[in-house]
Write a protein that holds these residues in place. Structure first.
Motif, PDB file in Angstrom:
ATOM      1  N   GLU A 143      51.428  24.120  41.884  1.00  0.00           N
ATOM      2  CA  GLU A 143      49.499  24.832  43.089  1.00  0.00           C
ATOM      3  C   GLU A 143      48.741  25.424  42.308  1.00  0.00           C
ATOM      4  N   THR A 144      49.597  26.883  42.580  1.00  0.00           N
ATOM      5  CA  THR A 144      48.493  28.243  42.183  1.00  0.00           C
ATOM      6  C   THR A 144      48.161  28.154  40.625  1.00  0.00           C
ATOM      7  N   ILE A 145      49.333  27.364  40.106  1.00  0.00           N
ATOM      8  CA  ILE A 145      48.937  27.834  38.457  1.00  0.00           C
ATOM      9  C   ILE A 145      47.590  26.594  38.407  1.00  0.00           C
ATOM     10  N   THR A 146      47.981  25.636  38.836  1.00  0.00           N
ATOM     11  CA  THR A 146      46.635  23.998  38.898  1.00  0.00           C
ATOM     12  C   THR A 146      45.693  24.692  39.277  1.00  0.00           C
ATOM     13  N   SER A 147      45.873  25.597  40.600  1.00  0.00           N
ATOM     14  CA  SER A 147      44.556  26.642  40.964  1.00  0.00           C
ATOM     15  C   SER A 147      43.772  27.392  40.168  1.00  0.00           C
TER      16      SER A 147
ATOM     17  N   GLU B 214      41.907  25.305  36.272  1.00  0.00           N
ATOM     18  CA  GLU B 214      40.476  24.316  37.574  1.00  0.00           C
ATOM     19  C   GLU B 214      39.121  25.684  38.156  1.00  0.00           C
ATOM     20  N   SER B 215      39.863  26.997  38.337  1.00  0.00           N
ATOM     21  CA  SER B 215      38.886  28.105  38.252  1.00  0.00           C
ATOM     22  C   SER B 215      38.653  28.686  37.551  1.00  0.00           C
ATOM     23  N   CYS B 216      39.386  28.615  36.360  1.00  0.00           N
ATOM     24  CA  CYS B 216      38.695  29.261  34.834  1.00  0.00           C
ATOM     25  C   CYS B 216      38.329  28.149  34.621  1.00  0.00           C
ATOM     26  N   VAL B 217      38.306  26.698  34.359  1.00  0.00           N
ATOM     27  CA  VAL B 217      37.821  25.635  33.263  1.00  0.00           C
ATOM     28  C   VAL B 217      36.232  25.353  34.167  1.00  0.00           C
ATOM     29  N   SER B 218      36.163  25.936  35.211  1.00  0.00           N
ATOM     30  CA  SER B 218      35.124  25.960  36.260  1.00  0.00           C
ATOM     31  C   SER B 218      34.109  26.190  35.968  1.00  0.00           C
ATOM     32  N   HIS B 219      34.271  28.125  35.456  1.00  0.00           N
ATOM     33  CA  HIS B 219      33.877  28.510  35.577  1.00  0.00           C
ATOM     34  C   HIS B 219      33.379  29.338  34.041  1.00  0.00           C
ATOM     35  N   SER B 220      33.349  28.289  33.161  1.00  0.00           N
ATOM     36  CA  SER B 220      33.718  28.202  31.765  1.00  0.00           C
ATOM     37  C   SER B 220      31.901  27.538  30.795  1.00  0.00           C
TER      38      SER B 220
END
Length: 187
Positions: A174-178, A181-187
């Motif tokens: 869950e930590t890695i997935t989060s 996802e956080s990096c993808v959403s900020h790209s």
């Protein structure tokens, strides 16, 4: 974390190891090759430990005490972990993460700096600072020190479990997935 470790069954572990529910279970695991230092120290105090604990000692291939031939247990590790109330372990990265995920009160005996890169010492110190583990340095390993550490660990096991339950490190997937996802959403 090997997902199957999370699927262990206490009753199955007790059954495989021919143990009962009426005494706590101490699991000793020294890594895939075992640990001569840990094995020797445990065997010296085994009669004392057996007054309080049922013991599962995974001593590593080729390290079985000849006087114990016939007492070997072939059981899935997930069930032995599930049966354990407290654990003695080395402090390799995989081992400590599994202990954290399983919420097993543990005594870590890291490889000495002379016998390793020092990573196990760093791992053990980190887990001790966070309240997840009790640590006994290999250089300090003696009959009395080991016995005292094991009984103290068992007496205070709930403190260690509570610290592990509060950890944000417990679900790596869950930590890695989060983070992804956080990096993808900020790209």
């Amino acid at each position: 974390i090997r997902a199957e470790l999370l699927e262990g069954d206490r009753k199955a572990g007790l059954s495989y190891a021919h143990l009962t529910e009426d005494k706590p279970v101490l699991l000793i695991i020294g890594g895939s090759l075992g640990s001569v230092a840990v094995n020797t120290a445990v065997r010296k105090i085994l009669p004392h430990l057996l007054n309080t604990f049922q013991v599962i000692h995974i001593c590593g291939k080729g390290n079985l005490d000849e006087s114990l031939i016939g007492t070997e247990v072939d059981a899935p590790l997930k069930h032995l972990f599930a049966a354990a109330d407290v654990v003695i372990s080395r402090a390799g990265a995989n081992s400590i993460c599994e202990l954290l995920a399983l919420r097993k009160p543990n005594l870590l005996i890291p490889l000495s700096a002379a016998a390793s890169r020092g990573d196990q010492i760093l791992n053990a110190d980190s887990f001790a600072r966070q309240g997840f583990s009790k640590v006994l340095k290999e250089e300090d390993l003696s009959d009395k020190a080991l016995s005292t550490a094991v009984f103290d660990l068992y007496k205070n096991r709930e403190t260690y479990i509570n610290a592990m339950e509060k950890s944000s490190l417990s679900n790596a997937v869950e930590t890695i997935t989060s983070l992804i996802e956080s990096c993808v959403s900020h790209s």
